[in-house]
Every structure is written in structure tokens, then in C-alpha cells.
Design an enzyme around this catalytic site. Structure first.
Site, PDB file in Angstrom:
ATOM      1  N   ASP A  22       0.749  -1.191   0.042  1.00 26.41           N
ATOM      2  CA  ASP A  22       0.031   0.055   0.027  1.00 26.41           C
ATOM      3  C   ASP A  22       0.838   1.121  -0.005  1.00 26.41           C
ATOM      4  O   ASP A  22       0.638   2.128   0.878  1.00 26.41           O
ATOM      5  CB  ASP A  22      -0.857  -0.134   1.191  1.00 26.41           C
ATOM      6  CG  ASP A  22      -1.852   0.971   1.388  1.00 26.41           C
ATOM      7  OD1 ASP A  22      -2.371   1.526   0.282  1.00 26.41           O
ATOM      8  OD2 ASP A  22      -2.082   1.513   2.464  1.00 26.41           O
ATOM      9  N   GLU A  29       3.259  -8.510   6.887  1.00 24.99           N
ATOM     10  CA  GLU A  29       1.827  -9.067   6.443  1.00 24.99           C
ATOM     11  C   GLU A  29       2.073  -9.907   5.231  1.00 24.99           C
ATOM     12  O   GLU A  29       1.288  -9.720   4.373  1.00 24.99           O
ATOM     13  CB  GLU A  29       1.019  -7.886   6.200  1.00 24.99           C
ATOM     14  CG  GLU A  29       0.452  -7.061   7.389  1.00 24.99           C
ATOM     15  CD  GLU A  29      -0.519  -6.193   7.231  1.00 24.99           C
ATOM     16  OE1 GLU A  29      -1.179  -6.004   6.126  1.00 24.99           O
ATOM     17  OE2 GLU A  29      -1.276  -5.511   8.294  1.00 24.99           O
ATOM     18  N   TYR A  66      -6.862  -3.543  12.666  1.00 20.87           N
ATOM     19  CA  TYR A  66      -7.757  -2.258  11.986  1.00 20.87           C
ATOM     20  C   TYR A  66      -8.918  -2.343  12.605  1.00 20.87           C
ATOM     21  O   TYR A  66      -9.858  -2.294  11.698  1.00 20.87           O
ATOM     22  CB  TYR A  66      -7.488  -1.934  10.749  1.00 20.87           C
ATOM     23  CG  TYR A  66      -5.870  -1.671  10.509  1.00 20.87           C
ATOM     24  CD1 TYR A  66      -5.827  -0.080  10.459  1.00 20.87           C
ATOM     25  CD2 TYR A  66      -5.008  -2.311   9.893  1.00 20.87           C
ATOM     26  CE1 TYR A  66      -4.474   0.451  10.001  1.00 20.87           C
ATOM     27  CE2 TYR A  66      -3.669  -1.776   9.707  1.00 20.87           C
ATOM     28  CZ  TYR A  66      -3.293  -0.272   9.898  1.00 20.87           C
ATOM     29  OH  TYR A  66      -2.376  -0.143   9.636  1.00 20.87           O
ATOM     30  N   GLU A  75       0.791  -2.087  14.277  1.00 24.62           N
ATOM     31  CA  GLU A  75       0.196  -0.884  13.389  1.00 24.62           C
ATOM     32  C   GLU A  75      -1.203  -0.848  13.838  1.00 24.62           C
ATOM     33  O   GLU A  75      -1.775  -2.166  14.390  1.00 24.62           O
ATOM     34  CB  GLU A  75       0.055  -1.366  11.935  1.00 24.62           C
ATOM     35  CG  GLU A  75       1.227  -1.294  11.003  1.00 24.62           C
ATOM     36  CD  GLU A  75       1.008  -1.600   9.654  1.00 24.62           C
ATOM     37  OE1 GLU A  75      -0.077  -1.664   9.224  1.00 24.62           O
ATOM     38  OE2 GLU A  75       1.830  -1.984   8.930  1.00 24.62           O
TER      39      GLU A  75
HETATM   40  C1  GCB Z   1      -1.539  -2.374   6.692  1.00 24.81           C
HETATM   41  C2  GCB Z   1      -0.274  -2.264   6.037  1.00 24.81           C
HETATM   42  C3  GCB Z   1       0.071  -0.831   5.477  1.00 24.81           C
HETATM   43  C4  GCB Z   1      -0.974  -0.313   4.984  1.00 24.81           C
HETATM   44  C5  GCB Z   1      -2.079  -0.014   6.130  1.00 24.81           C
HETATM   45  C6  GCB Z   1      -3.279   0.615   5.711  1.00 24.81           C
HETATM   46  O1  GCB Z   1      -1.846  -3.332   7.527  1.00 24.81           O
HETATM   47  O2  GCB Z   1       0.819  -2.858   6.767  1.00 24.81           O
HETATM   48  O3  GCB Z   1       1.286  -1.147   4.430  1.00 24.81           O
HETATM   49  O4  GCB Z   1      -0.468   0.946   4.458  1.00 24.81           O
HETATM   50  O5  GCB Z   1      -2.435  -1.429   6.551  1.00 24.81           O
HETATM   51  O6  GCB Z   1      -3.484   1.870   5.825  1.00 24.81           O
HETATM   52  O7  GCB Z   1      -4.181  -0.032   5.097  1.00 24.81           O
END
Ligand code: GCB
Length: 654
Positions: free
Chosen positions: A213, A457, A510, A546
Site C-alpha cells: 500500500d 503482512e 484495524y 500497526e
Molecule cells: C497495513 C499495511 C500498511 C497499510 C495499512 C493501511 O496493514 O501494513 O502498509 O498502509 O495497513 O493503511 O491499510
């Protein structure tokens, strides 16, 4: 995730066959990769500035090789434009086809070399070094190929003495062909997809698919330098440190090339210039009484203490006495992991930090000093003591400041987006091992680096991930037994085939964003379960590597709604309440996603890039930055060994 490969029209043939044709395997050898420095025996010449540039727009992207553009000045084989180095080329012009270009681009620089480099008695060794160039590079000097390198984030170099010293003049023409095509076996991986439905796409239309990403910026991203050494020279230095009972020990190993009978002497100086220990020979130990340990930022009033290790070599070569000197910064510190803690110098260390990207307007991933210094000032304003180099190794210049300021680093390889089954095969594995060798070779002596992350990931729920990660992690530990190794997972704890081999569990999640969007109320339950499941399964300390939410600066709503600054703040607070319970047990860190907004491929979930930054791409704080700042300073004050409370007013003491 699929960018148009060649802008509006997109009608270009894939450059992939050219790339594969030329891939001979990794050129990086076992030699050292010491950072070029000016020393009494070495000189350095920076080649930054304007280079000539041309993207190969021929249908097969192969005209440059067919017509041998490296044989003559680039301007003689067609039109050129000025291209700044270091910088990504993508955002420099108004041409959308260059922004999204895939294939070979050509760079060239003409340099006048000092006569003493060419005709000196004895003549020095002249080396051409690239801090990084993304992704695959072939380099010629005066039309002679001197090096090939695969990989976009690590340095490579070539001894060009015989080429330049054999030339009649002092002009040296450096030509670089660079290809940004990613395949299932590159790191990061990618793939080219031809769109064959003639009713929807022009002939030969293709896109490059990536499973990560961030925008696949390309170009000569880091400084290019020429430097000299004597013909016999210090090739590599490895140091590891321990400390106990007020004695610090620096174990060293030095390798010399060009002479089998050299003598070596070493002296370690403190920051006042006083020699605190001396040694000789290629292997040994230096003992430092009452050492100033290297401490992380906010863990000590004088963080990032660096000694200078001066290594001097003398060698008799063909009747001449050659002398080489190299000075390496050395921090004395220890790192240990228990089942619940991460210890630096024997004291529990809690990672309160960020994930970053090398990313900015116009320059893309090109090294930029004002940006680097601004980012370190923001990190210290925030009270952040650490970051992860998501998702690739960062510039040596950035790592130098981590060492000097005491910012702790989880040093990540470019192993991001490893999702396809074929990316777990032997070809990819061998390349990943080679990349870890290059990364460890570059960063092994840095006190700021406390852990290696081999990937982000990956599809670690796939069965081949077991052998893959077992092998990559074992290899990394063999290269460097002094540091823990991890990879960052978002797989289910019960299905992850790589987790058995890591020292620290690093998990991304997330909740209330990609899952249950808008439902902040699920966070306490889901995050608690996440931590408890991982800990129950592995009894290893856990970092929340994260978490975060996109916010468009200036967008507000109360009650909070997704994409507003209030929602980003509220999500952080929900996560923090769980972290506060679990950091009393086995959670050893929290790294926000992300430090700053950054560019990605275009897509329906990205509005001019990823907006999960707590700072904008221009480094202005969003509301969430203040939430994090209050929290990080509070945590720092709780865990500080300093008797008086450190306040945010003492920020610029360093
Ligand atoms: C993740 C990734 C990261 C992305 C982020 C997102 O899990 O490791 O590279 O930018 O989520 O914001 O989706």
C-alpha cells in the site's frame, strides 16, 4: 491496486522479458559495505544534482540495450531531460506517462576526476557507490559495465579504478539503466498483468499489480558518491557490545583486502576525544571502564551516546607502505527479550513510536535533508522513542540520526506484500536470504537497530510460509546472533505458520476500520482478545505494530465519523485504553500507523494516498498528533530513570 502501466494510452509492451533476460543473479558479494567517509586516507565526491535522463519509450522498452545507449553520451542517442538525483522520477515532470512509467529508464552523469585519483603514485582505489536505486540497476563507466544490482533499498558499489585509470582523460561518464518492474520473485513482489479483452483495452495493454500500500516510486533515491581508498584497505568492521559491572566490552572484527600482511591498530575515543581503550589485530575486545551506555531517547538525559572507533591499517604492498583509516561510531548497549519484556541495557523498554515511509511531495522517495531533520524534530516533539522502517530499509543518513539521537529502530526488509504462493518458492527464498545479508551487512553496527523485521503482512497462513520464515529467520539470526528477529503479521493467531520462529510477536490490526467500520465500541473486546490469544499461544512479548484510521485534515464530525479528525482521535483512545491494561503484562510497544500521510496507487479507498498519518504529508499535525503526544510524554515520564520528570519543554535539549 493496479496502476495504468503507461499512463493514459497504456499501449506499451511489457518490459518484463528484458528484465528477466538480464537478471544474472545477485551481484552483491560477501565484501563489506562500510559507509563512505572522509578520513585521512579516503576522499569522497558527491554526485548529486542534475543528471541527464531518458525513459525508454520504445514498444519493448529495449531500445537502450539494442542501440547501446551506454556507449556514447546519452544526449547523442536521443532527447534527454534534467533529472535531480537523489529523487524519484515519477513526480518531477507534468507527464502522466512518466508518473506511471514501467520499464527501463536511463540516467547519465559526466564527472571530472582529480588527477591524483588517476595518476597518483601509488594510485588509489576508486569506488562508485549508490545509496540505493529502485529497483534493478545496471551501471556503466565510460561504456564499460561495472555492476548490476537487484533491490531498491540497499547500497551497492563497484571498484572502477581500472576503468578510470585506463582512460586517457579525466572525464568519467556514468550511465545507469534502471528498471522498476516487480515480479513474484522480487522484494517487494509484484506482477505484470496483460489486459487482453480487446473491447476494453488497447492492444498490449498491461498493468503492474502490487500487494502493498504505497506508491512504487522509482529512481536514484539516495546519494551517489565516488570515494577512494588505498589499494589495500579496511573492507569491513563488525562490532558487538556487552556491558556488566561497570565495564563495557566492544568486540570487534576487522577485515582487510589487498594485503595478506597488514597490521591493524584500534582506538576508541569518547565524545571529548579521550582515548578510552586501544587494541590491535583483526579480532579482539576493547574494555571500557564506567562506560557511557547508549540509551534510547527519553530513557536517559544523554541519549544516543556514541564513541568513535578509529581503525588504522598499515600494509606493505609492492614496496609501498599503504595506510588506511576508518572511523566507526559505536554505541555500547545490550538487548534482551524475555517472555514478557524487551530489555535495553537490562531495563524494560516500551516502544512508543511510529511507522514511517520515505515519502514526500515532488521528491517521492528521494533523500531530502530538510525533510529528514523535520521528521526527527517531529518525532522528538511527539515523544516517540522508536520507529519501524516500514516497509523497507531506510537511508543510511536516517539511520545515522537514529544512532545519534537515540531513536530505537525495528529494521525491516523490503519483504512486503508477499502474498502469492509462488513468492514462497525457492527462488524467492534465496533472494530474500541475500537481501537479509545485504541489510545486516549495512546496519549490523548500529546501536539504534534493536530488532530485524524480515517481512510485513505476508500470507503467513499459507503452509509454505512455515519453511520460508523458519529459513529466513534462522539465516538472519546466523548472520547476527546479537539481535532478536521478527516479522509483522496480520494473520489469525491460530493459522500463522511463521509466528513460531519469531522472538517478538508483532501484530497489525484495524478494528473499527477495515473490520466493523464505524464501530469504535468493538475495539476493547476485539483488541483484548487479540492480545490474549497471541500470548496464550506463544508466551512471547507483543508489539502492536500497526493500528490507525484515515483522516482527511479539516474534516470534522461529532459524534465521530470515519475519515474525520475526531474519529481518528477516538479510535486511538480506544486502542490506548487496552494498551494501558496489557502493557502491565506482556505488551511491549505500540507503533501508530502512520507518522505522516503518504502516496499510494490510485484506488477507491485512497484519496490522494493513504491518510492515516497523524501528520499530513506536508508534516502539519492533525488532531490525533496531540492525543499521541500527550500519551507518549506521559509514558516516558512514568518509565524514565531520571528523578525529575521530563517535560515536553525539555524537548530541544539534544
Ligand atoms: C497495513 C499495511 C500498511 C497499510 C495499512 C493501511 O496493514 O501494513 O502498509 O498502509 O495497513 O493503511 O491499510
Amino acid at each position: 491496486m493496479a496502476p495504468a502501466a503507461s499512463g493514459g494510452g497504456g499501449a506499451a509492451r511489457c518490459p518484463l522479458p528484458v528484465l528477466l533476460l538480464l537478471l544474472p543473479g545477485l551481484a552483491a558479494g560477501p565484501a563489506g559495505m562500510l559507509q563512505p567517509r572522509d578520513t585521512p586516507s579516503r576522499e569522497r565526491k558527491e554526485l548529486g544534482g542534475l543528471w541527464s535522463f531518458r525513459a525508454d519509450l520504445s514498444p519493448g522498452r529495449d531500445a537502450g540495450f539494442a542501440q547501446r545507449w551506454y556507449r556514447r553520451p546519452l544526449r547523442q542517442t536521443g532527447p534527454v531531460i534534467d533529472m535531480p538525483v537523489p529523487a524519484s522520477f515519477n513526480d518531477i515532470t507534468q507527464d502522466p506517462s512518466l508518473e506511471n512509467y514501467i520499464g527501463w529508464v536511463w540516467y547519465e552523469k559526466e564527472v571530472l576526476l582529480p588527477l591524483r585519483w588517476l595518476r597518483g603514485e601509488p594510485a588509489p582505489r576508486v569506488v562508485l557507490r549508490f545509496g540505493s536505486a529502485h529497483y534493478y540497476s545496471i551501471v556503466w563507466v565510460n561504456g564499460v559495465q561495472v555492476v548490476e544490482h537487484e533491490g531498491g533499498h540497499l547500497p551497492f558499489e563497484a571498484d572502477i579504478s581500472s576503468v578510470v585509470q585506463g582512460s586517457p582523460g579525466t572525464l568519467c561518464r556514468i550511465t545507469v539503466a534502471l528498471n522498476n518492474t516487480l515480479t513474484p520473485h522480487t522484494l517487494p513482489p509484484g506482477s505484470i498483468q496483460y489486459m487482453t479483452d480487446k473491447s476494453r483495452y488497447p492492444k498490449n495493454y498491461f498493468v503492474q499489480n502490487i500487494r502493498f500500500d504505497f506508491f512504487n516510486y522509482a529512481g536514484i533515491h539516495r546519494p551517489v558518491v565516488l570515494y577512494t581508498t588505498p589499494a589495500a584497505y579496511i573492507d569491513d568492521i563488525t562490532v558487538t557490545t556487552t556491558s556488566s559491572d561497570s565495564v563495557g566490552t566492544v568486540r570487534y572484527q576487522v577485515s582487510v583486502v589487498g594485503s595478506s600482511a597488514s597490521s591493524l591498530s584500534l582506538s576508541l575515543r569518547d565524545q571529548e576525544g579521550k582515548v578510552v581503550a586501544t587494541g590491535d589485530g583483526p579480532v579482539g575486545e576493547l574494555k571500557v571502564l564506567s562506560p557511557n551506555l547508549w540509551w534510547p531517547y527519553l530513557m536517559h538525559e544523554n541519549p544516543g551516546y556514541l564513541y568513535s572507533l578509529e581503525v588504522q591499517m598499515q600494509a606493505q604492498v609492492g614496496g609501498a607502505l599503504l595506510e588506511d583509516v576508518y572511523t566507526l561510531p559505536v554505541g555500547i548497549r545490550t538487548v534482551h527479550v524475555t517472555s514478557t519484556q524487551f530489555l535495553i541495557n537490562g531495563r524494560p523498554f516500551y516502544f512508543h513510536g511510529v511507522n514511517k515511509h520515505e515519502d514526500a511531495d515532488i521528491r517521492g522517495k528521494g533523500l531530502d535533508w530538510p525533510l529528514i531533520v523535520k521528521d526527527f524534530n517531529l518525532l522528538r516533539w511527539l515523544g516517540a522513542n522508536s520507529f519501524r522502517t516500514s516497509h523497507y530499509p531506510y537511508a543510511e543518513e536516517i539511520m545515522d540520526l537514529c544512532d545519534a539521537y537515540g531513536i530505537v529502530v525495528i529494521d525491516e526488509s523490503p519483504g512486503v506484500g508477499i502474498k502469492l504462493p509462488e513468492s514462497f518458492g525457492n527462488k524467492s527464498l534465496q533472494h530474500h536470504l541475500a537481501v537479509m545479508e545485504e541489510l545486516v551487512r549495512r546496519d549490523k553496527n548500529r546501536p539504534s537497530v534493536v530488532m530485524w523485521s524480515v517481512a510485513n503482512e505476508p500470507a503467513s497462513e499459507l503452509p509454505p510460509a512455515a519453511h520460508y520464515f523458519k529459513t529466513v529467520i534462522a539465516h538472519t539470526k546466523a548472520l547476527d546472533p546479537s539481535r532478536p528477529v521478527t516479522f509483522v503479521t496480520d494473520a489469525n493467531y491460530a493459522l500463522d505458520h511463521g509466528a513460531p520462529y519469531v522472538d517478538v510477536i508483532c501484530v497489525n490490526s484495524y478494528f473499527s476500520w477495515y473490520h466493523d467500520p464505524g464501530h469504535l465500541e468493538v475495539i476493547p473486546l476485539q483488541l483484548t482478545a487479540q492480545f490474549e490469544n497471541w500470548y496464550k499461544t506463544y508466551q512471547k512479548p507483543i508489539i502492536q505494530s500497526e493500528y490507525g484510521a484515515d483522516s482527511v485534515p479539516g474534516l470534522h464530525s461529532d459524534p465521530p465519523m470515519m475519515f474525520t479528525e475526531e474519529y481518528q482521535q477516538a479510535m486511538l483512545r480506544e486502542y490506548h485504553s487496552v494498551f494501558d491494561k496489557k502493557r502491565k503484562e506482556y505488551v511491549i510497544g505500540e507503533l501508530i500507523w502512520n507518522f505522516a500521510d503518504f502516496m499510494t496507487n490510485q484506488g477507491t479507498t485512497r484519496v490522494l494516498g493513504n491518510k492515516k498519518g497523524i501528520f499530513t504529508r506536508q508534516r502539519q499535525p492533525k488532531a490525533a498528533a496531540f492525543v499521541l503526544r500527550d500519551r507518549y510524554w506521559k509514558i516516558a515520564n512514568e518509565s524514565s530513570c531520571l528523578p525529575p520528570v521530563i517535560t515536553s519543554h525539555s524537548l530541544f535539549l539534544k
